[in-house]
Write an enzyme that holds these catalytic residues in place. Structure first.
Site, mmCIF file in Angstrom:
data_model
loop_
_atom_site.group_PDB
_atom_site.id
_atom_site.type_symbol
_atom_site.label_atom_id
_atom_site.label_comp_id
_atom_site.label_asym_id
_atom_site.label_seq_id
_atom_site.Cartn_x
_atom_site.Cartn_y
_atom_site.Cartn_z
ATOM 1 C CE1 TYR A 139 -4.612 -2.000 5.306
ATOM 2 C CE2 TYR A 139 -3.740 0.203 4.935
ATOM 3 C CZ TYR A 139 -4.195 -1.001 4.442
ATOM 4 O OH TYR A 139 -4.204 -1.215 3.080
ATOM 5 C CB SER A 185 -0.869 -0.002 1.265
ATOM 6 O OG SER A 185 -1.605 1.186 1.379
HETATM 7 N N1 NAP Z 1 -8.687 -0.318 -1.577
HETATM 8 C C1 NAP Z 1 -7.627 0.435 -1.323
HETATM 9 O O1 NAP Z 1 -7.698 1.677 -1.324
HETATM 10 C C2 NAP Z 1 -6.305 -0.218 -1.077
HETATM 11 C C3 NAP Z 1 -5.149 0.565 -1.145
HETATM 12 C C4 NAP Z 1 -3.903 -0.029 -0.909
HETATM 13 C C5 NAP Z 1 -3.826 -1.373 -0.632
HETATM 14 N N2 NAP Z 1 -4.952 -2.122 -0.566
HETATM 15 C C6 NAP Z 1 -4.803 -3.543 -0.250
HETATM 16 O O2 NAP Z 1 -5.351 -4.315 -1.295
HETATM 17 C C7 NAP Z 1 -5.795 -5.566 -0.777
HETATM 18 C C8 NAP Z 1 -7.229 -5.798 -1.204
HETATM 19 O O3 NAP Z 1 -8.018 -4.769 -0.639
HETATM 20 P P1 NAP Z 1 -9.435 -4.342 -1.232
HETATM 21 O O4 NAP Z 1 -9.519 -2.874 -1.081
HETATM 22 O O5 NAP Z 1 -9.671 -4.975 -2.542
HETATM 23 O O6 NAP Z 1 -10.385 -4.958 -0.098
HETATM 24 P P2 NAP Z 1 -11.827 -5.643 -0.170
HETATM 25 O O7 NAP Z 1 -12.629 -5.166 -1.309
HETATM 26 O O8 NAP Z 1 -12.360 -5.512 1.222
HETATM 27 O O9 NAP Z 1 -11.461 -7.173 -0.446
HETATM 28 C C9 NAP Z 1 -10.681 -7.883 0.457
HETATM 29 C C10 NAP Z 1 -10.636 -9.328 0.023
HETATM 30 O O10 NAP Z 1 -9.836 -10.063 0.958
HETATM 31 C C11 NAP Z 1 -10.645 -11.045 1.600
HETATM 32 N N3 NAP Z 1 -10.201 -11.184 2.972
HETATM 33 C C12 NAP Z 1 -10.162 -10.248 3.954
HETATM 34 N N4 NAP Z 1 -9.717 -10.793 5.091
HETATM 35 C C13 NAP Z 1 -9.468 -12.099 4.821
HETATM 36 C C14 NAP Z 1 -9.013 -13.190 5.585
HETATM 37 N N5 NAP Z 1 -8.713 -13.060 6.890
HETATM 38 N N6 NAP Z 1 -8.891 -14.398 4.989
HETATM 39 C C15 NAP Z 1 -9.187 -14.560 3.678
HETATM 40 N N7 NAP Z 1 -9.617 -13.561 2.900
HETATM 41 C C16 NAP Z 1 -9.761 -12.353 3.470
HETATM 42 C C17 NAP Z 1 -12.077 -10.520 1.478
HETATM 43 O O11 NAP Z 1 -13.063 -11.547 1.579
HETATM 44 P P3 NAP Z 1 -13.720 -11.949 3.003
HETATM 45 O O12 NAP Z 1 -13.969 -10.681 3.736
HETATM 46 O O13 NAP Z 1 -14.935 -12.720 2.648
HETATM 47 O O14 NAP Z 1 -12.704 -12.810 3.666
HETATM 48 C C18 NAP Z 1 -12.029 -9.960 0.067
HETATM 49 O O15 NAP Z 1 -12.105 -10.986 -0.892
HETATM 50 C C19 NAP Z 1 -5.607 -5.489 0.737
HETATM 51 O O16 NAP Z 1 -4.400 -6.115 1.102
HETATM 52 C C20 NAP Z 1 -5.536 -3.996 0.993
HETATM 53 O O17 NAP Z 1 -4.825 -3.678 2.174
HETATM 54 C C21 NAP Z 1 -6.191 -1.576 -0.787
#
Ligand code: NAP
Length: 232
Positions: free
Chosen positions: A150, A137
């Protein structure tokens, strides 16, 4: 090719799955929630009938489940690409966040990637091939207000990625740290966001896919992506 993506039922993980599905690969995906996971399987198989999808419900914050998932993945062959994407965003500040948040962030955002990668790497090292993407991130690079645990966990994930990159140089395994800024996903539920001010999950997915297409002797080490107007 076998593409393993953790947390692929939503958001960035699902968008990455879609990119590789469109290219006709075998996807091995997981998440905790069963409904969204199998909805994603149905979506991918309907829209990209040339791809195969294997899915398993896994809590990536649970070490034993992660290791069992890794062993299950190896049953499909040597992984070509591993995307350590599963993660959770709990905003907060170190001085007042709830007891246990640090542990939860470290287990979900760091230990998940560490343990799964450890199970899968020996087969990749033996094959002298493979590519590990770690979805870090902007919070891995800069402190910001409300970063809290985080941000600590994402700094640590970048450290994991950089160390792994050095270790894997002689083994023919590529390692890429992906550092996205604000990207529209369920992580932002509850926040009022102007869609023009934030990246799309597909933006991150396209870059991951592009980085996977280089010659065997080239690797993208770090990828930094931000909304055009800068961080939120
Ligand atoms: N969106 C942003 O602005 C952003 C920016 C920088 C980095 N990121 C990173 O990108 C990655 C994806 O984020 P996103 O924004 O796409 O989030 P999201 O839409 O909330 O999706 C998260 C995914 O991870 C799964 N997940 C969460 N906790 C889990 C666990 N303990 N075991 C297995 N699966 C799990 C969720 O499914 P379940 O909840 O059903 O398990 C979902 O499929 C993360 O690592 C996040 O930190 C996001």
């Amino acid at each position: 090719m076998n593409i393993i993506i953790t947390g692929a039922s939503k958001g960035i993980g699902r968008a990455i799955a879609e990119q590789f599905a469109a290219a006709g690969h075998t996807l091995i995906i997981c998440s905790r929630g069963e409904t969204a996971l199998y909805d994603t399987v149905a979506f991918l198989q309907t829209n990209y009938p040339q791809c195969k999808v294997k899915a398993r419900v896994v809590d990536m914050s649970n070490k034993e489940q992660v290791k069992a998932f890794g062993v299950w993945c190896l049953g499909f062959g040597v992984p070509d690409i591993l995307v350590n994407n599963a993660g959770q965003f709990i905003p907060g500040s170190i001085h007042n966040e709830a007891e246990g948040v640090l542990e939860q962030m470290m287990e979900t955002n760091l230990y998940s990637a560490y343990h799964l990668t450890q199970v899968l790497l020996p087969s990749m090292i033996e094959a002298r091939s493979g590519h590990v993407f770690n979805i870090c991130s902007i919070a891995s690079l800069h402190a910001y207000p409300n970063g809290g645990s985080y941000s600590i966990s994402k700094f640590a994930l970048l450290g994991f990625s950089k160390n792994l990159r050095e270790e894997m140089k002689p083994h023919g395994v590529k390692v890429t740290a992906v550092c996205p800024g604000a990207t529209l996903s369920a992580s932002w539920d509850g926040f009022e966001i102007d869609p023009k001010r934030i990246m799309e999950a597909a933006d991150i997915a396209k870059m991951v896919f592009a980085a996977s297409q280089l010659s065997p002797q080239a690797v993208v080490e770090d990828m930094i992506m931000r909304p055009l107007l800068g961080d939120l």
